[in-house]
Design an enzyme around this catalytic site. Sequence first.
Site, PDB file in Angstrom:
ATOM      1  N   HIS A 162      -1.432  -0.392   6.907  1.00 15.37           N
ATOM      2  CA  HIS A 162      -0.124   0.183   7.230  1.00 15.37           C
ATOM      3  C   HIS A 162      -0.068   1.579   6.635  1.00 15.37           C
ATOM      4  O   HIS A 162      -0.188   1.761   5.424  1.00 15.37           O
ATOM      5  CB  HIS A 162       1.009  -0.675   6.664  1.00 15.37           C
ATOM      6  CG  HIS A 162       2.374  -0.150   7.014  1.00 15.37           C
ATOM      7  ND1 HIS A 162       3.023  -0.511   8.175  1.00 15.37           N
ATOM      8  CD2 HIS A 162       3.202   0.714   6.372  1.00 15.37           C
ATOM      9  CE1 HIS A 162       4.195   0.100   8.227  1.00 15.37           C
ATOM     10  NE2 HIS A 162       4.331   0.850   7.146  1.00 15.37           N
ATOM     11  N   CYS A 163       0.099   2.585   7.486  1.00 16.97           N
ATOM     12  CA  CYS A 163       0.064   3.986   7.066  1.00 16.97           C
ATOM     13  C   CYS A 163       1.490   4.467   6.794  1.00 16.97           C
ATOM     14  O   CYS A 163       2.328   4.501   7.702  1.00 16.97           O
ATOM     15  CB  CYS A 163      -0.587   4.852   8.142  1.00 16.97           C
ATOM     16  SG  CYS A 163      -0.690   6.601   7.707  1.00 16.97           S
ATOM     17  N   ARG A 164       1.762   4.856   5.549  1.00 20.07           N
ATOM     18  CA  ARG A 164       3.085   5.362   5.207  1.00 20.07           C
ATOM     19  C   ARG A 164       3.312   6.760   5.769  1.00 20.07           C
ATOM     20  O   ARG A 164       4.447   7.133   6.062  1.00 20.07           O
ATOM     21  CB  ARG A 164       3.248   5.394   3.687  1.00 20.07           C
ATOM     22  CG  ARG A 164       3.227   4.012   3.031  1.00 20.07           C
ATOM     23  CD  ARG A 164       3.429   4.120   1.549  1.00 20.07           C
ATOM     24  NE  ARG A 164       2.345   4.856   0.903  1.00 20.07           N
ATOM     25  CZ  ARG A 164       2.320   5.151  -0.390  1.00 20.07           C
ATOM     26  NH1 ARG A 164       3.321   4.781  -1.168  1.00 20.07           N
ATOM     27  NH2 ARG A 164       1.300   5.815  -0.905  1.00 20.07           N
TER      28      ARG A 164
ATOM     29  N   ASN B  39       4.157   5.997   9.177  1.00 21.17           N
ATOM     30  CA  ASN B  39       5.229   4.996   9.195  1.00 21.17           C
ATOM     31  C   ASN B  39       4.986   3.909  10.230  1.00 21.17           C
ATOM     32  O   ASN B  39       5.914   3.402  10.854  1.00 21.17           O
ATOM     33  CB  ASN B  39       6.587   5.657   9.457  1.00 21.17           C
ATOM     34  CG  ASN B  39       7.749   4.741   9.098  1.00 21.17           C
ATOM     35  OD1 ASN B  39       7.651   3.935   8.178  1.00 21.17           O
ATOM     36  ND2 ASN B  39       8.847   4.862   9.822  1.00 21.17           N
ATOM     37  N   THR B  40       3.724   3.556  10.419  1.00 20.46           N
ATOM     38  CA  THR B  40       3.381   2.504  11.365  1.00 20.46           C
ATOM     39  C   THR B  40       2.077   1.864  10.955  1.00 20.46           C
ATOM     40  O   THR B  40       1.346   2.395  10.105  1.00 20.46           O
ATOM     41  CB  THR B  40       3.255   3.069  12.795  1.00 20.46           C
ATOM     42  OG1 THR B  40       3.094   1.991  13.724  1.00 20.46           O
ATOM     43  CG2 THR B  40       2.059   4.001  12.911  1.00 20.46           C
TER      44      THR B  40
END
Length: 353
Positions: free
Chosen positions: A208-210, A213-214
């Site tokens: 999950h990539c901050r 945001n997805t």
Amino acid sequence: MESSTQPGREHSASKCPRQQAGEPGPAPGRTPRSIWGSWGLQSLATVMCPKNPGTDCCGRSQRQVLPEPASSRSKHTLPSRLARVNGWSKPLNKYQAVAWATVLTLAFGMFGIFIPMLPSVWRSVAYGVTAGVLGLHAVCHLITTTVDPAEESVRQQHIYKEERPTFDRSQQERVIVDLYCALCGVTVSRSAKHCRACNKCIAGFDHHCRWLNTCIGSRNYWWFFATMCSAAAWFVVMGAIQLYVLIQYQMNPTILRMDPHYENTASDSTWLLFLPYFHLKVKTTVVGVIWLLILILIMSSLVMVGKLLVFHMYLLSKRMSTYDYLTRDRKQHSSGVTSRKKTGCFRIQISSE
């Protein structure tokens, strides 16, 4: 860097067997775990019906936590929340805002201040290359953020308008059992994992990539990889322009003042920003401070993106995902406690020799 939200861990079906066809029904007054298995709610059954009295769902003593009244235990339900569609779904992440602010700041500084300082020939080349790489990065960035990375079975359920239970490790130990997600209520593939932040199962879950945001999964991984490559190329191009400006300023500053608007400028310490549309006059010190800040932003971004790009190139060479890499390291860490204790004395002996 990117931070990953860990999904629920899978466990074998042998721990929570499903009720097979032809087996006798439950005895009156009892709710065996086979019924929970037929509904695909093994993880919830583990929470509500622990094997040993006095222990929680993970087998830990309840004396380590505050006891709950019997009435509250029977009425307790998991919190509900809408599943997130993509990176534009709320709640937005502050890292996502930082990423877009960085891109806009660098673009504003390069196109408005430093590229207009270049000679006319190099100026056209710099505009074309910088704009082309930036455009490619923007397209890849937008596609990666917009694509729904969920499993096909999840997307077919149209779950985004209904509140659903949220994964809570204090209430649930596992979510996916026998390729069935108890929270999504669908059958998923072996590579799918349930993301706690997105509250849905992700196809080919990587992390999950901050910053976007997805979740990054099989449906948007290559767009994510192209985003990193284009970002790294953009930072390299801007860094080369900044280096050229510095060298020319040290050798021959007049090369940076070839624009016709400088004809009405008498002082060599006066510079014009935002050419050719605006003529904001500033001193050399102001330009130097802006140049240094832009360079720091470029180099720090290049280091972060470069490290992430090299890491994913390593994962691709090993045919691993980020989740596989992290879980492998966690297993090695848990299994290597004894070996590290044994090698501790060996390290001390080396340092004392």
